[in-house]
Design an enzyme around this catalytic site. Structure first.
Site, PDB file in Angstrom:
ATOM      1  N   ARG A  64       3.042   5.461  -4.159  1.00  0.00           N
ATOM      2  CA  ARG A  64       2.618   4.508  -3.617  1.00  0.00           C
ATOM      3  C   ARG A  64       2.257   4.459  -2.102  1.00  0.00           C
ATOM      4  O   ARG A  64       1.176   3.981  -1.503  1.00  0.00           O
ATOM      5  CB  ARG A  64       3.557   3.202  -3.710  1.00  0.00           C
ATOM      6  N   HIS A  68      -1.594   3.965  -0.596  1.00  0.00           N
ATOM      7  CA  HIS A  68      -1.987   3.059   0.366  1.00  0.00           C
ATOM      8  C   HIS A  68      -2.463   3.450   1.591  1.00  0.00           C
ATOM      9  O   HIS A  68      -3.417   2.731   2.204  1.00  0.00           O
ATOM     10  CB  HIS A  68      -0.476   2.119   0.760  1.00  0.00           C
ATOM     11  N   ASP A  69      -1.959   4.704   1.781  1.00  0.00           N
ATOM     12  CA  ASP A  69      -2.787   5.501   3.136  1.00  0.00           C
ATOM     13  C   ASP A  69      -4.133   5.675   2.869  1.00  0.00           C
ATOM     14  O   ASP A  69      -4.852   5.453   3.563  1.00  0.00           O
ATOM     15  CB  ASP A  69      -1.956   6.728   3.387  1.00  0.00           C
ATOM     16  N   GLY A  74      -8.701   5.967   4.517  1.00  0.00           N
ATOM     17  CA  GLY A  74      -8.761   7.566   4.246  1.00  0.00           C
ATOM     18  C   GLY A  74      -7.650   8.058   4.311  1.00  0.00           C
ATOM     19  O   GLY A  74      -6.569   7.537   4.953  1.00  0.00           O
ATOM     20  N   SER A  78      -2.500   7.183   8.777  1.00  0.00           N
ATOM     21  CA  SER A  78      -2.427   6.281   9.849  1.00  0.00           C
ATOM     22  C   SER A  78      -1.352   5.082   9.242  1.00  0.00           C
ATOM     23  O   SER A  78      -0.876   4.256  10.210  1.00  0.00           O
ATOM     24  CB  SER A  78      -3.868   5.767   9.799  1.00  0.00           C
ATOM     25  N   GLU A  87      -0.740  -0.527  10.590  1.00  0.00           N
ATOM     26  CA  GLU A  87      -1.017  -0.641   9.001  1.00  0.00           C
ATOM     27  C   GLU A  87       0.469  -0.880   8.482  1.00  0.00           C
ATOM     28  O   GLU A  87       0.430  -1.621   7.359  1.00  0.00           O
ATOM     29  CB  GLU A  87      -1.453   0.311   8.351  1.00  0.00           C
ATOM     30  N   ASN A  93       2.033  -3.615   2.921  1.00  0.00           N
ATOM     31  CA  ASN A  93       2.528  -2.567   3.211  1.00  0.00           C
ATOM     32  C   ASN A  93       3.927  -2.422   3.673  1.00  0.00           C
ATOM     33  O   ASN A  93       4.714  -1.512   3.973  1.00  0.00           O
ATOM     34  CB  ASN A  93       1.874  -1.661   4.231  1.00  0.00           C
ATOM     35  N   PRO A 161      -6.395  -3.065  -3.465  1.00  0.00           N
ATOM     36  CA  PRO A 161      -6.593  -4.116  -4.695  1.00  0.00           C
ATOM     37  C   PRO A 161      -5.282  -4.772  -4.855  1.00  0.00           C
ATOM     38  O   PRO A 161      -3.868  -4.323  -4.620  1.00  0.00           O
ATOM     39  CB  PRO A 161      -6.796  -3.142  -5.774  1.00  0.00           C
ATOM     40  N   HIS A 191       1.668   3.692 -12.241  1.00  0.00           N
ATOM     41  CA  HIS A 191       2.699   2.879 -12.662  1.00  0.00           C
ATOM     42  C   HIS A 191       3.688   3.277 -13.544  1.00  0.00           C
ATOM     43  O   HIS A 191       4.496   2.613 -13.907  1.00  0.00           O
ATOM     44  CB  HIS A 191       1.808   1.677 -13.024  1.00  0.00           C
ATOM     45  N   ASP A 243       6.752   0.301 -16.643  1.00  0.00           N
ATOM     46  CA  ASP A 243       6.593   0.882 -17.634  1.00  0.00           C
ATOM     47  C   ASP A 243       7.887   0.406 -18.531  1.00  0.00           C
ATOM     48  O   ASP A 243       9.092   0.777 -18.218  1.00  0.00           O
ATOM     49  CB  ASP A 243       6.754   2.684 -17.779  1.00  0.00           C
TER      50      ASP A 243
END
Length: 330
Positions: A64, A68-69, A74, A78, A87, A93, A161, A191, A243
């Site tokens: 994750r 997310h990074d 990119g 960060s 961020e 986050n 998303p 996931h 799952d």
């Protein structure tokens, strides 16, 4: 038929390894640290393996964090920067974790190879190792390195998303990152070992789209099971496996796709992947095939090449939580 499928799977793995043996994307390349820190992958794996032995939940956490990074601005680490406006402070986050593992790896590398290995590459390598460990050693993929650490981290720039988005809208976001539809389905396959919380799925259980009832696309048996875990008026925010195969919820494998094909997707986007005409066949192929692990690795490599910084646009941080350059914006 079994021999044919096995042959196809072997070919996929071979082609993946062949393409990676010549891989170069901008400044990224296999063996980037051969001269400056030749044992970097061994050092990273040593720290990761020790941590995984005591906490297997690090695998989904790091997948994750990596996503997310990379996805917002990119693959430049960060997300790791500490600031009241960085961020890390953006809503999506706030529940990201795994930072302590990155710190531990960075500390070890600064002892052995001070000033050479970027935090962005540490994220990529650590994630790869955790995916492999969580698959029982079946999912190791080669990932090129050479990323530099970004100098800007702003909560306002986070763009990820959401779980209630449509397949078409989600794909539009992936496409802007040079990721195709298959890449999207594969990456959401992370996931397979993920978790969510009751607060994110109560609408699907009790009041889907203001209908005062559950999402009709969800398996009724699953609805009953989840209602027991997530009572409507409970203040507890219990963690739920994405799952729902209890024997596989902590293993990186294709079980996730089999579950969502049966209407047992926990998040709305997961359920939609299995029924939307854009992605239904891709999900079926992954659920019924035996090449998910190889293809997941390829998608992770492709994600890892998005928005990388070179030495002119980035730096090598001494601490992953703060910029070395005084012009850093966070």
């Amino acid at each position: 038929m079994a021999v044919k499928i096995s042959t196809i799977s072997a070919l996929v793995v071979f082609l993946a390894l062949l393409s990676l043996s010549h891989f170069s994307h901008g400044e990224l390349q296999l063996g980037f640290y051969n001269k400056t820190c030749p044992n970097v992958e061994k050092i990273v794996f040593g720290v990761v393996q020790d941590a995984f032995r005591t906490n297997s939940r690090l695998a989904p956490l790091m997948i994750r964090l990596y996503f997310h990074d990379c996805f917002s601005n990119g693959c430049d680490a960060s997300l790791l920067l500490d600031s009241t406006t960085s961020e890390k402070t953006a809503g999506p986050n706030l529940s990201v974790d795994g930072y302590a593992l990155i710190d531990a790896i960075k500390d070890e590398l600064e002892i052995k190879c001070a000033g050479f290995v970027s935090c962005a590459d540490i994220i990529a390598l650590a994630t790869r190792d955790l995916v492999n460990l969580a698959s029982g050693g079946k999912a190791r993929y080669e990932i090129p390195t050479g990323r530099f650490d970004g100098r800007e981290s702003l909560a306002s720039s986070v763009d990820l998303p959401g779980p209630q988005m449509s397949v078409a809208d989600t794909f539009e976001m992936f496409e802007k990152r040079n990721l195709d539809l298959t890449d999207m389905v594969l990456l959401l396959g992370g996931h397979t070992i993920g978790k969510t919380h009751c607060s994110f799925i109560k609408d699907r259980l009790y009041n889907f789209k203001n209908t005062q009832g559950p999402d009709p696309a969800m398996d009724p048996k699953l609805v009953k099971e989840l209602k027991r875990e997530c009572p409507e008026n409970s203040k507890q925010n219990k963690a739920i496996n994405l799952d729902q195969n209890v024997s596989s919820s902590n293993i990186v494998d294709a079980s996730f796709y089999k579950q969502i094909k049966s209407g047992r997707g926990i998040l709305q986007i997961d359920d939609q992947l299995a029924t939307d005409e854009m992605t239904e066949q891709i999900v079926t192929d992954l659920a019924e095939g035996d090449d998910f692990l190889a293809r997941f690795g390829q998608a992770m490599v492709k994600l890892g090449s998005f928005g990388v910084k070179n030495k002119d646009a980035g730096e090598i941080r001494k601490s992953c939580r703060s910029c070395k350059n005084r012009f850093c914006t966070a």
